[in-house]
Design a protein around this motif. Structure first.
Motif, PDB file in Angstrom:
ATOM      1  N   SER A 162       0.181   9.062  -7.273  1.00 47.76           N
ATOM      2  CA  SER A 162      -0.009  10.510  -7.443  1.00 47.76           C
ATOM      3  C   SER A 162       0.453  11.004  -8.807  1.00 47.76           C
ATOM      4  O   SER A 162      -0.005  12.039  -9.276  1.00 47.76           O
ATOM      5  CB  SER A 162       0.724  11.270  -6.340  1.00 47.76           C
ATOM      6  N   LEU A 190      -7.923   9.898  -3.333  1.00 40.72           N
ATOM      7  CA  LEU A 190      -7.542  11.283  -3.031  1.00 40.72           C
ATOM      8  C   LEU A 190      -6.115  11.583  -3.484  1.00 40.72           C
ATOM      9  O   LEU A 190      -5.798  12.718  -3.827  1.00 40.72           O
ATOM     10  CB  LEU A 190      -7.700  11.574  -1.540  1.00 40.72           C
ATOM     11  N   LYS A 191      -5.272  10.568  -3.493  1.00 36.37           N
ATOM     12  CA  LYS A 191      -3.884  10.740  -3.945  1.00 36.37           C
ATOM     13  C   LYS A 191      -3.738  10.589  -5.458  1.00 36.37           C
ATOM     14  O   LYS A 191      -2.739  10.972  -6.025  1.00 36.37           O
ATOM     15  CB  LYS A 191      -2.980   9.732  -3.241  1.00 36.37           C
ATOM     16  N   ASP A 214      -9.500   2.726  -2.365  1.00 37.09           N
ATOM     17  CA  ASP A 214     -10.528   3.300  -1.517  1.00 37.09           C
ATOM     18  C   ASP A 214     -10.413   4.831  -1.538  1.00 37.09           C
ATOM     19  O   ASP A 214      -9.708   5.394  -2.381  1.00 37.09           O
ATOM     20  CB  ASP A 214     -10.397   2.758  -0.090  1.00 37.09           C
ATOM     21  N   LYS A 215     -11.086   5.479  -0.629  1.00 32.66           N
ATOM     22  CA  LYS A 215     -11.106   6.944  -0.593  1.00 32.66           C
ATOM     23  C   LYS A 215      -9.698   7.528  -0.467  1.00 32.66           C
ATOM     24  O   LYS A 215      -9.330   8.434  -1.215  1.00 32.66           O
ATOM     25  CB  LYS A 215     -11.980   7.422   0.564  1.00 32.66           C
ATOM     26  N   GLU A 216      -8.900   7.010   0.459  1.00 33.35           N
ATOM     27  CA  GLU A 216      -7.537   7.516   0.648  1.00 33.35           C
ATOM     28  C   GLU A 216      -6.723   7.372  -0.635  1.00 33.35           C
ATOM     29  O   GLU A 216      -6.027   8.300  -1.053  1.00 33.35           O
ATOM     30  CB  GLU A 216      -6.844   6.768   1.787  1.00 33.35           C
ATOM     31  N   PHE A 217      -6.811   6.216  -1.257  1.00 32.73           N
ATOM     32  CA  PHE A 217      -6.105   5.946  -2.513  1.00 32.73           C
ATOM     33  C   PHE A 217      -6.515   6.972  -3.572  1.00 32.73           C
ATOM     34  O   PHE A 217      -5.676   7.603  -4.214  1.00 32.73           O
ATOM     35  CB  PHE A 217      -6.444   4.525  -2.974  1.00 32.73           C
ATOM     36  N   ARG A 219       0.805  -1.212   0.000  1.00 28.13           N
ATOM     37  CA  ARG A 219       0.000   0.000   0.000  1.00 28.13           C
ATOM     38  C   ARG A 219       0.849   1.278   0.000  1.00 28.13           C
ATOM     39  O   ARG A 219       0.585   2.193  -0.769  1.00 28.13           O
ATOM     40  CB  ARG A 219      -0.964   0.000   1.186  1.00 28.13           C
ATOM     41  N   GLU A 220       1.848   1.346   0.847  1.00 30.49           N
ATOM     42  CA  GLU A 220       2.664   2.569   0.950  1.00 30.49           C
ATOM     43  C   GLU A 220       3.334   2.903  -0.384  1.00 30.49           C
ATOM     44  O   GLU A 220       3.328   4.053  -0.806  1.00 30.49           O
ATOM     45  CB  GLU A 220       3.712   2.431   2.065  1.00 30.49           C
ATOM     46  N   LEU A 232       0.652   4.039  -2.918  1.00 28.83           N
ATOM     47  CA  LEU A 232       0.132   5.378  -2.628  1.00 28.83           C
ATOM     48  C   LEU A 232       1.115   6.473  -3.034  1.00 28.83           C
ATOM     49  O   LEU A 232       0.707   7.544  -3.471  1.00 28.83           O
ATOM     50  CB  LEU A 232      -0.237   5.510  -1.148  1.00 28.83           C
TER      51      LEU A 232
END
Length: 127
Positions: free
Chosen positions: A64, A83-84, A78-81, A56-57, A60
């Motif tokens: 970007s 957003l980046k 998901d949402k965090e993914f 994941r790190e 992510l």
């Protein structure tokens, strides 16, 4: 290979859309493609291939600057993914399951999702 063919057609069409990409197409790959050199060649024919570990790190950080993400089931989109993923236009997933993909949120972000879940002929050849 069906997924790669779909990606290739999609990327060729996207290149002709005004403002679709900022420079070359950047592909973030989190899949293990060591034993599939033809897949690597096909992805490189589409654009710049950036391969990261299926963690994941690492994903992510890479997402970007990616236009296309070759998804691993080990990393949840998901949402965090999302957003980046400011540049992301397409997610390709060669997995039979889709639990790692928030399909509604992906669609809400205007990102196209290509999976093999509807490729019945291909899937039936596995059993």
């Amino acid at each position: 290979m069906l997924l790669l063919g779909s990606l290739h057609v999609w990327a060729r069409e996207m290149k002709s859309w005004p403002g679709a990409f900022h420079g070359s197409i950047r592909i973030l790959n989190a899949l293990d493609l060591d034993g599939v050199p033809e897949a690597v060649a096909e992805l490189r024919a589409i654009g710049e291939l950036m391969t990261v570990p299926p963690e994941r790190e690492a994903v992510l950080v890479g997402v970007s600057s990616a236009d296309i993400y070759m998804a691993t089931a080990a990393v949840r989109v998901d949402k965090e993914f999302l957003l980046k993923a400011k540049r992301l236009k397409l997610i390709g997933s060669p997995h039979t399951g889709t639990d790692h993909l928030d399909a509604k949120r992906i669609a809400d972000c205007g990102i196209e999702l290509i999976t093999i879940t509807q490729e019945y002929k291909l899937l039936s050849s596995f059993s």
